[in-house]
Design a protein around this motif. Structure first.
Motif, short mmCIF file in Angstrom:
data_model
loop_
_atom_site.label_atom_id
_atom_site.label_comp_id
_atom_site.label_asym_id
_atom_site.label_seq_id
_atom_site.Cartn_x
_atom_site.Cartn_y
_atom_site.Cartn_z
N HIS A 6 24.36 -7.49 -12.67
CA HIS A 6 25.26 -7.36 -11.51
C HIS A 6 24.58 -7.76 -10.21
CE1 HIS A 6 27.94 -4.45 -13.72
NE2 HIS A 6 28.82 -4.98 -12.90
N MET B 79 28.93 -11.00 -11.22
CA MET B 79 27.97 -11.15 -12.32
C MET B 79 27.01 -12.29 -12.00
SD MET B 79 28.65 -9.21 -15.02
CE MET B 79 29.90 -8.05 -15.51
N ASN C 206 22.30 -4.96 -15.57
CA ASN C 206 23.72 -4.63 -15.69
C ASN C 206 23.89 -3.14 -15.40
OD1 ASN C 206 26.15 -3.52 -17.33
ND2 ASN C 206 26.54 -5.67 -16.88
#
Ligand SMILES: Cc1cc2nc3c(=O)[nH]c(=O)nc-3n(C[C@H](O)[C@H](O)[C@H](O)COP(=O)(O)OP(=O)(O)OC[C@H]3O[C@@H](n4cnc5c(N)ncnc54)[C@H](O)[C@@H]3O)c2cc1C
Length: 367
Positions: free
Chosen positions: A254, A110, A161
């Motif tokens: 990500h 992350m 994400n």
């Protein structure tokens, strides 16, 4: 007995274990298998979702026993560097390993720092510790609601994400938990997403289902809003709107978990792969199934299927008689009839299968 062809798998997650165990199933002792891990356990990350609610999921599976059972040499040291020209990898402990086939299944990480204020003010469930911290914050939220103070929990899906589905799970789990705590009427629930439609990357079918589930449960949803800055008590969006919160929960953008020198990657560091086999573009013998590859949706059940495809390809190249018929890859996430069984399998069956040194395709009988 070990064969002379060596397959080295880096990463003890869904994709790495599935590849290693499947190659062993295909080739028996006709291959030398090594697994490089940066910790002693397999971590079933999807089960982190239940930790804030004090359920007791099986999160970890020690790897030493299943690896020994499958005659897989375990190296416990993070990957350092890859030298594809020499067919070698170097580990952080200074050792180096030669390979004939290399599987880079190191997953994703992350990067909350991409969005100002996100790391400081938002909760997540990426690690077990994050999930426990969120559990404590939920207790405080319920306590405030019981004391008569109205609360607002905001779920935020930001751009970048690639695995937003669990955040939708989390808002539904929280809604259920608040009812069991008898404070649902004092807590507003809101999910905002940058997507034009809910779960957009998963195909067109899910938007309507999510919308009607949210309506039934009294959850507010806002689509097509992109976060700009996170402040201590509100999220500001690029269109000038903002949303107040008492508790903020997100899945940050990500990026790849590792840097891969000399191999082709996209802007987020994910390895560019051939979708049919997970082979890394421009290489003959390097594969990247699972989250480390550039497939735009990151999910465990996709990681398993990508790992099966990589294992099939590797096994076939080593022994053309050993590979089963090519398996059809089904990447219609959400629209596929495999979606629901897939979700159950990653959370319930996979930890048990991996503990027995077996891949997902080996079935659930006889652990
Ligand atoms: C809260 C949450 C809920 C989720 N729920 C679901 C769900 O319901 N269904 C679903 O399909 N997916 C779900 N996912 C997504 C799923 O967890 C991932 O897609 C999946 O874990 C990807 O598997 P992987 O093997 O590619 O990566 P990982 O599982 O992340 O495994 C990568 C492995 O590589 C190791 N590694 C990293 N760097 C190195 C290094 N330098 N050297 C050696 N090893 C290294 C890591 O420690 C890890 O063991 C969820 C994710 C989260 C965060």
């Amino acid at each position: 007995m070990s064969g002379s062809t060596r397959v080295v798998v880096v990463g003890g997650g869904f994709a790495g274990l599935e590849t290693a165990f499947t190659v062993r199933e295909h080739l028996g002792d006709g291959v030398d298998l090594a697994l490089v891990v940066n910790g002693p356990d397999f971590l079933d990350r999807p089960n982190n979702l239940y930790v804030p609610f004090r359920r007791d999921p099986r999160l970890r599976v020690p790897l030493a026993e299943p690896a020994a059972r499958r005659d897989i040499t375990l190296h416990q040291s993070p990957l350092g560097a890859t030298d594809c020209a020499a067919n070698r990898i170097e580990l952080a402990d200074g050792s180096s390993i030669r390979y004939d086939y290399l599987v880079l299944a190191t997953g994703a990480a992350m990067r909350p720092g991409e969005i100002p204020g996100l790391a400081e003010h938002a909760h997540t469930v990426w690690t077990e510790d994050h999930a426990r911290t969120l559990g404590a914050a939920l207790d405080r939220l319920a306590e405030s609601a019981r004391a008569g103070r109205s609360q607002r929990a905001l779920f935020l899906v930001p751009p970048g994400n690639m695995c937003s589905a669990p955040l939708y799970d989390l808002v539904l789990l929280l809604e259920q938990w608040l009812r069991s705590e008898q404070v649902r009427d004092r807590v507003d629930l809101l999910l905002t997403t940058w997507e034009d439609r809910y779960l957009e990357a998963f195909g067109p079918d899910l938007h309507g289902s999510v919308r009607s589930e949210f309506a039934t449960r009294g959850i507010e949803g806002v689509t097509a809003v992109e976060v700009d800055t996170v402040h201590p008590d509100r999220v500001a969006f690029t269109d000038g709107t903002s949303q107040q919160y008492d508790l903020l929960i997100t899945f940050p953008p990500h990026v790849a978990a590792c840097a891969f020198d000399g191999l082709p990657t996209d802007a987020r560091g994910f390895l560019k792969t051939d979708p049919a086999t997970s082979r890394v573009m421009g290489t003959e013998n390097v594969f990247a199934p699972g989250d480390s590859g550039d497939f735009p949706v990151k999910l465990a059940y996709l990681a398993l299927r990508q790992a099966d495809a990589a294992a099939d390809e590797i096994a076939w190249r080593i022994d053309p008689n050993a590979r089963r018929a090519r398996r059809e890859l089904d990447f219609q996430v959400g629209a596929s009839p495999l979606w629901n069984p897939g979700r159950v399998s990653v959370r319930v069956y996979m930890p048990r299968l991996f503990a027995a040194g077996r891949p997902s395709q080996s079935g659930i009988g006889g652990w």
